[in-house]
Write a protein that holds these residues in place. Structure first.
Motif, PDB file in Angstrom:
ATOM      1  N   VAL A   1       2.691   9.453   4.620  1.00 13.48           N
ATOM      2  CA  VAL A   1       3.451  10.581   5.871  1.00 13.48           C
ATOM      3  C   VAL A   1       4.865  10.644   5.524  1.00 13.48           C
ATOM      4  O   VAL A   1       5.980   9.537   5.635  1.00 13.48           O
ATOM      5  CB  VAL A   1       3.119   9.884   7.045  1.00 13.48           C
ATOM      6  N   PHE A   2       5.665  12.175   5.958  1.00 16.71           N
ATOM      7  CA  PHE A   2       7.350  11.783   6.527  1.00 16.71           C
ATOM      8  C   PHE A   2       7.642  11.118   7.818  1.00 16.71           C
ATOM      9  O   PHE A   2       7.079  12.600   8.945  1.00 16.71           O
ATOM     10  CB  PHE A   2       7.150  13.165   5.785  1.00 16.71           C
ATOM     11  N   ASP A   3       7.744  10.008   8.185  1.00 19.33           N
ATOM     12  CA  ASP A   3       8.039   9.924   9.632  1.00 19.33           C
ATOM     13  C   ASP A   3       9.628   9.981   9.818  1.00 19.33           C
ATOM     14  O   ASP A   3      10.648   8.626   9.710  1.00 19.33           O
ATOM     15  CB  ASP A   3       7.407   8.663   9.388  1.00 19.33           C
ATOM     16  N   ALA A   4      10.078  10.895  10.601  1.00 19.25           N
ATOM     17  CA  ALA A   4      11.436  10.975  11.452  1.00 19.25           C
ATOM     18  C   ALA A   4      12.461  10.825  10.229  1.00 19.25           C
ATOM     19  O   ALA A   4      13.061   9.596  10.239  1.00 19.25           O
ATOM     20  CB  ALA A   4      11.330  10.473  12.737  1.00 19.25           C
TER      21      ALA A   4
ATOM     22  N   SER B   1       1.889  -4.540  12.254  1.00 23.76           N
ATOM     23  CA  SER B   1       1.162  -4.152  11.207  1.00 23.76           C
ATOM     24  C   SER B   1       0.500  -2.454  10.898  1.00 23.76           C
ATOM     25  O   SER B   1       0.606  -2.611  10.197  1.00 23.76           O
ATOM     26  CB  SER B   1      -0.170  -5.119  11.588  1.00 23.76           C
ATOM     27  N   GLY B   2       1.747  -2.050  12.290  1.00 24.96           N
ATOM     28  CA  GLY B   2       0.923  -0.918  11.684  1.00 24.96           C
ATOM     29  C   GLY B   2       0.465   0.195  12.110  1.00 24.96           C
ATOM     30  O   GLY B   2      -0.402   0.778  12.065  1.00 24.96           O
ATOM     31  N   LYS B   3      -0.075  -0.880  13.660  1.00 24.76           N
ATOM     32  CA  LYS B   3      -1.111   0.333  13.984  1.00 24.76           C
ATOM     33  C   LYS B   3      -1.114   1.774  14.572  1.00 24.76           C
ATOM     34  O   LYS B   3      -1.959   2.719  13.982  1.00 24.76           O
ATOM     35  CB  LYS B   3      -1.704  -1.168  15.829  1.00 24.76           C
ATOM     36  N   SER B   4       0.098   1.808  14.621  1.00 25.09           N
ATOM     37  CA  SER B   4      -0.013   3.274  15.040  1.00 25.09           C
ATOM     38  C   SER B   4       0.076   4.209  13.885  1.00 25.09           C
ATOM     39  O   SER B   4      -0.764   5.681  14.382  1.00 25.09           O
ATOM     40  CB  SER B   4       1.755   3.734  15.609  1.00 25.09           C
ATOM     41  N   LEU B   5       0.571   4.154  12.689  1.00 20.70           N
ATOM     42  CA  LEU B   5      -0.034   4.900  11.738  1.00 20.70           C
ATOM     43  C   LEU B   5      -1.125   4.654  11.478  1.00 20.70           C
ATOM     44  O   LEU B   5      -1.629   5.910  10.749  1.00 20.70           O
ATOM     45  CB  LEU B   5       1.508   4.642  10.994  1.00 20.70           C
ATOM     46  N   THR B   6      -1.881   4.013  11.201  1.00 18.41           N
ATOM     47  CA  THR B   6      -3.476   3.064  10.975  1.00 18.41           C
ATOM     48  C   THR B   6      -3.706   4.541  12.302  1.00 18.41           C
ATOM     49  O   THR B   6      -4.399   5.775  11.615  1.00 18.41           O
ATOM     50  CB  THR B   6      -3.813   2.503  11.751  1.00 18.41           C
ATOM     51  N   MET B   7      -3.014   5.337  13.354  1.00 19.02           N
ATOM     52  CA  MET B   7      -4.112   6.060  13.862  1.00 19.02           C
ATOM     53  C   MET B   7      -3.327   7.569  13.181  1.00 19.02           C
ATOM     54  O   MET B   7      -4.826   8.297  13.361  1.00 19.02           O
ATOM     55  CB  MET B   7      -3.686   5.803  15.411  1.00 19.02           C
ATOM     56  N   VAL B   8      -2.543   7.427  13.496  1.00 18.40           N
ATOM     57  CA  VAL B   8      -2.275   8.814  12.420  1.00 18.40           C
ATOM     58  C   VAL B   8      -3.102   9.552  11.120  1.00 18.40           C
ATOM     59  O   VAL B   8      -3.329  10.003  11.109  1.00 18.40           O
ATOM     60  CB  VAL B   8      -0.525   9.450  11.864  1.00 18.40           C
TER      61      VAL B   8
END
Length: 1020
Positions: free
Chosen positions: A246-249, A284-291
């Motif tokens: 991902v390209f995150d901001a 542990s990066g739950k938000s990016l797991t959702m993405v």
């Protein structure tokens, strides 16, 4: 034959063989001498595309790819993102003007084996040249991974005795403009490895601390081979690129192993249309797991729509921010009616909402589930039917998604598939209901696993007891009688009952003062808090108490560096009818203190600014006082200490303590929990059984590893630090004196520059290990007996710590590392000075602001007296220390005047040779080395120059232009006339300076040499 410490080339040869024989990559060869190595090999790419597309489409697609990848007007991040779009979504081109647009797929994502996978080693990449012709330098990555001729991966290898960090730093250097940045415009995975630490991976511009390790069961013993076989097999390699970047901001990110396997497991559930719960611990990066899961569902399920449900405003905002940061448009519903309207339409495909909006309720309003469901039914329009194949992600699913409330959601979305996400273990009483509601666990990644993998920090727990006692019951009775004259007995009884309740609930002023004093002591003595790199949060029982605490802190050194963040917004309505003339009520005091803190600012803007300062400038915002806000969904890497003065339990407690477990540099080794409410009962029970007291609601296996006994763990840490540094120094010759240490760490023979360089990794290890030892010792120096050490053991350890601090100091000074390697020194000076009274400490303080070179220039041979005793007493050690420092000065200053410092270097070599041959005595040697040092430090005093050569810049030109006085003066005048402010780095202004030089010189090579010389002059 042993392969311990085998050379890098042998490791590389084995890795190349692994790629060829086990992973099936074609070997393109050793490209060290191959001309024109690039990140896009058009021949290989064209061969892959032939037969799939006609020549005209191929030519246009290649043109688009090359044009995008070579666009050096933009940043590496922007170019790489554009290239990634072409790789992942195909190149949209027309064979001819007016024809239909077609998509040329540069990679066959659906059939990995249909692609051409290859590697090349020693890929020598020529410098690209910066705008304006500034000098750049080529580099040679160890191994490059090509798919269809496009460089998608790079691997730097190190021998087993060299840290993988060196390979990571090589990757980072290679991505700089001065080296081969354009080569990385197509790069997706950037890796480094060795045979002891295994593989670390990231992507472009990933900083060292965010490089990741892969973890997956395997029978392969070698950690490097194991990770390469797992990550670089053809289907996995392409899947990582297609589905997990991902390209995150402004930051490109790839997945951790827990995110990858969590998403993969969820994909299998989606295919079977079975719901479940993903439990990945806090941080542990739950938000990016959702993405990543949402994107996969969108691309693999027809008519898919994803709804993300939260129950806190800050979580709702965080989810929106993450998705928008990765360029996925997510819509937040404004109200319950708005949500229903969007579900009744086909767009948007991705939306988020607070659970309370389903019934039109505001977040903080309380309503029974019965009222909620009734209201929900009234809000639904006739014939309502949600559109699309809906997948519902429920964030923090443990809080609101069980029982009747979940059934209410199912009433709106009867055919939806539900996936719960949580960062906390499920309570025993909720576990069965939650598993019935969502289905089984899809994937788990528990706290202790994340700590072991270095994803989050371990937590250290400490209980501090501040009791409240009534000191004078008679005085209290007297006060009551005076204040209650004229009241009836019933009224008095009610007032006493109120007093009794307040006494239990509210902290006394004296207790709060003790907490404030306690925290201020930590601020002054705990490294992370004292240094300004870390800060703290204090959880208060109520907004009123938070205000009282703030008022106390505002009278101390923390004034202006402390703030309250709560849901309270002062309003005149709060104080209507509160003023009785008898003094400030609770509401009046709260209103007054809060307004004073806000200083006329809007509360929401104040909170936003405070949170930003807390994260970005921890030294300027050292303490946040909170009640409920910021205890979930607030990530501040700087937060190191959490002080709890509120009764909390279960999820609220678990999430609160995880506010301080985020990674934040080498000097943050743990998150610290200080408990004023005895929430964990006592260390004896809680450390050995986490299901007691505040965590009694959890199953024991779910929370194991959450908290650790502070002193027990601190002792382990100190013992480990001692063992590590003793192991490093074990090869030192038995005498273990200054000379032996200087020899081992490469600074005994000042004429041997190679030895000094070769021993650099050992010296770096010594500096880091000593810093770790000092930190570990300072942590319990005042509590050695409590940690289980006898007086004799404590004295021995203190002496050992003093010894290694002296060794570090002597090695730093003798090698010339003293000033430049301060970055490896943790900010521990205050605590170490408190605990360690080494006689050298006072002497070494002379170097806090002056280098050894400066001391020699100022004091001459007397500067020797400022050296540590171990060095000072040996003529040989003194000589070597001074010589290494002078050598370093010459190397550092050489770009300013190469010719002059070349002469200085020759003089130093000659002087060292004389000393070693004992051609001069010690006193004469000192005089000569002092004279040489002064010449090296001050060139104007070190040589005879024409009177017109009256500046350092002119003298540099004169020395390097064959001592041509007129030419040096002409170029100096031309530059001073031409140069503009901030000309360095500006290609147009640099061109003007270069042209001014060219007027006086005809040879282009000489022009470039002089331009580099001019750019290094401070006065230009």
């Amino acid at each position: 034959m042993s392969n311990v410490g085998q050379i890098e080339k042998k490791t590389q040869a084995r890795v190349v063989k692994l790629f060829r024989e086990q992973l099936g990559y074609e070997y393109l060869g050793n490209w060290i001498d191959r001309a024109d190595n690039r990140n896009i090999d058009e021949g290989l790419l064209r061969d892959f595309l032939k037969g799939r597309y006609d020549d005209a489409l191929i030519t246009r697609a290649l043109y688009e790819l090359q044009k995008t990848a070579s666009d050096q007007a933009r940043s590496l991040y922007e170019i790489n993102r554009s290239v990634y779009d072409l790789l992942r979504y195909g190149v949209k081109v027309k064979a001819e003007v007016g024809e239909i647009t077609k998509t040329v797929w540069l990679i066959d994502w659906a059939q990995p084996e249909a692609n051409h996978f290859a590697i090349a080693e020693e890929v020598a990449v020529k410098p690209a040249g910066l705008d304006g012709g500034a000098k750049t330098y080529g580099k040679r990555p160890d191994i490059v991974l090509y798919v269809n001729g496009i460089a998608l991966g790079v691997l730097e290898l190190k021998r087993s005795t060299v840290s993988v960090s060196e390979g990571i730093r090589q990757n980072l250097d290679n991505q700089k403009k001065i080296f081969i940045q354009p080569f990385f415009t197509t790069m997706q995975l950037v890796m480094a490895g060795n045979d002891t630490e295994g593989l670390r991976y990231g992507t472009i511009e990933t900083t060292e601390k965010y490089y990741l390790s892969w973890k997956e069961p395997s029978e392969v013993a070698n950690p490097l081979d194991r990770a390469l076989l797992q990550m670089c097999n053809k289907p996995r390699f392409l899947e990582m690129i297609h589905d997990f970047l991902v390209f995150d901001a402004g930051t490109k990110k790839t997945c951790r192993h827990n995110q990858y396997f969590g998403v993969r497991a969820a994909q299998r559930h989606v295919k079977r249309r079975e719901g479940g719960i993903i439990w990945h611990t806090q941080g542990s990066g739950k938000s990016l797991t959702m993405v990543w899961l949402a994107k996969w569902i969108r691309e693999n399920v027809k008519d898919a729509r994803v709804v993300i449900i939260t129950d806190r405003t800050e979580l709702d905002e965080q989810i929106e921010k993450v998705f928008k940061g990765v360029n996925e448009e997510i819509v937040r519903s404004k109200s319950g009616a708005d949500l229903i309207a969007k579900l009744n339409d086909t767009n948007p495909w991705l939306l988020c909402s607070l659970i309370h909006k389903f019934g039109g309720k505001e977040e903080n309003e309380e309503a029974t589930v019965k009222d909620y469901i009734a209201e929900l039914r009234q809000a639904l329009p006739t014939g309502f039917r949600p559109k699309g194949d809906i997948y519902v992600f429920v964030d923090e699913c443990h809080r609101t998604q069980t029982g009747d409330l979940h059934r209410a959601m199912k009433a709106i979305l009867p055919n939806a598939m539900f996936i719960g996400f949580t960062g906390t273990p499920l309570l025993k009483k909720d576990k069965e209901t939650s598993l019935e509601t969502f289905g089984p666990y899809i994937h788990t990644y528990k706290f202790d696993e994340a700590v072991h993998d270095g994803v989050v920090l371990d937590l250290r727990y400490e209980a501090r007891d501040i009791d409240q006692n009534i000191t004078s019951p008679a005085k209290i009775d007297q006060w009551f009688e005076a204040k209650t004259k004229g009241l009836t007995d019933i009224a008095k009884a009610q007032l006493k009952q109120r007093w009794g309740t307040m006494k239990k609930v509210l902290s006394s002023q004296s207790r709060l003062e003790k907490i404030v004093a306690d925290i201020l002591m930590d601020m002054a003595t705990k490294d992370r808090l004292r240094s300004g790199y870390g800060n703290a949060m204090l959880v208060s029982a109520s907004i009123y108490e938070a205000c009282k605490l703030y008022e106390l802190f505002d009278k101390t050194d923390l004034a202006g560096k402390c703030a309250i963040v709560t849901s309270y917004k002062p309003s005149p309505n709060d104080i209507k009818g509160q003023d009785s003339g008898e003094g400030l009520t609770e509401k009046l005091r709260k209103y007054e203190i809060y307004n004073k803190m806000l200083g006329g600012q809007d509360p929401e803007k104040f909170e936003k600014d405070v949170k930003k300062k807390f994260i970005d400038e921890p030294g300027q915002m050292k303490l946040l006082i909170v009640v409920d806000k910021l205890l979930t969904g607030f990530d501040a890497p700087s937060a190191t200490y959490l002080y709890i003065d509120k009764h909390m339990q279960d999820h609220g407690l678990f999430q609160a303590i995880c506010r301080v477990n985020r990674l934040d540099g080498e000097d943050k080794e743990y998150g610290y929990i200080v408990d004023y409410k005895d929430l964990f009962k006592s260390l004896e029970t809680s450390i050995h059984d986490y299901t007691v007291g505040a965590l009694e609601g959890y199953a024991k296996e779910d929370v194991v590893g959450l908290l650790s006994d502070r002193l027990g763990k601190a002792r382990e840490r100190l013992d480990e630090a001692r063992e590590v540094i003793n192991a490093l120094c074990e090869p030192v010759e038995a005498k273990r004196d200054t000379a032996a240490y200087l020899k081992f760490f490469g600074c005994a023979d000042t004429g041997d520059k190679a030895a000094l360089k070769d021993a650099e990794p050992r010296r770096l290890a010594l500096y880091k290990m000593t810093a770790s030892l000092l930190r570990a010792y300072a942590d319990i120096a005042n509590e050695m007996n409590a940690a289980g050490y006898t007086d004799a053991e404590a004295a021995k350890i203190k002496a050992e710590v003093e010894h290694f601090e002296k060794v570090r100091t002597e090695v730093k000074l003798a090698s010339g590392d003293y000033i430049d390697l301060k970055m490896y020194e943790p900010a521990m000076r205050h605590l170490i000075d408190t605990y360690i009274k080494a006689e050298e400490s006072e002497l070494i303080s002379a170097f806090d602001n002056l280098s050894l070179i400066q001391l020699i220039v100022e004091r001459g041979a007397d500067a020797v007296n400022a050296l540590p005793k171990g060095i000072r007493e040996s003529h040989e050690a003194v000589a070597e220390t001074i010589e290494n420092n002078v050598r370093k000065l010459i190397i550092d200053e050489s770009p300013i005047n190469p010719k002059y410092y070349e002469t200085m270097s020759d003089l130093l070599d000659a002087l060292i040779e004389q000393r070693k041959m004992q051609a001069i005595d010690y006193k004469e040697y000192l005089a000569q080395i002092v004279a040489l040092t002064k010449k090296a430090k001050n060139p104007a005093a070190g040589a005879t120059y024409p009177i017109t050569m009256n500046t350092a810049a002119k003298r540099a030109l004169y020395d390097n232009l064959g001592k041509d006085e007129a030419l040096a003066a002409a170029i100096d005048a031309a530059i001073r006339k031409t140069k503009k402010d901030d000309w360095r780095g500006n290609k147009f202004k640099e061109r003007e300076v270069r042209n001014a030089i060219r007027v006086n010189l005809s040879d282009l090579a000489q022009v470039e040499f002089v331009f580099d010389l001019v750019r290094n002059q401070h006065e230009y």
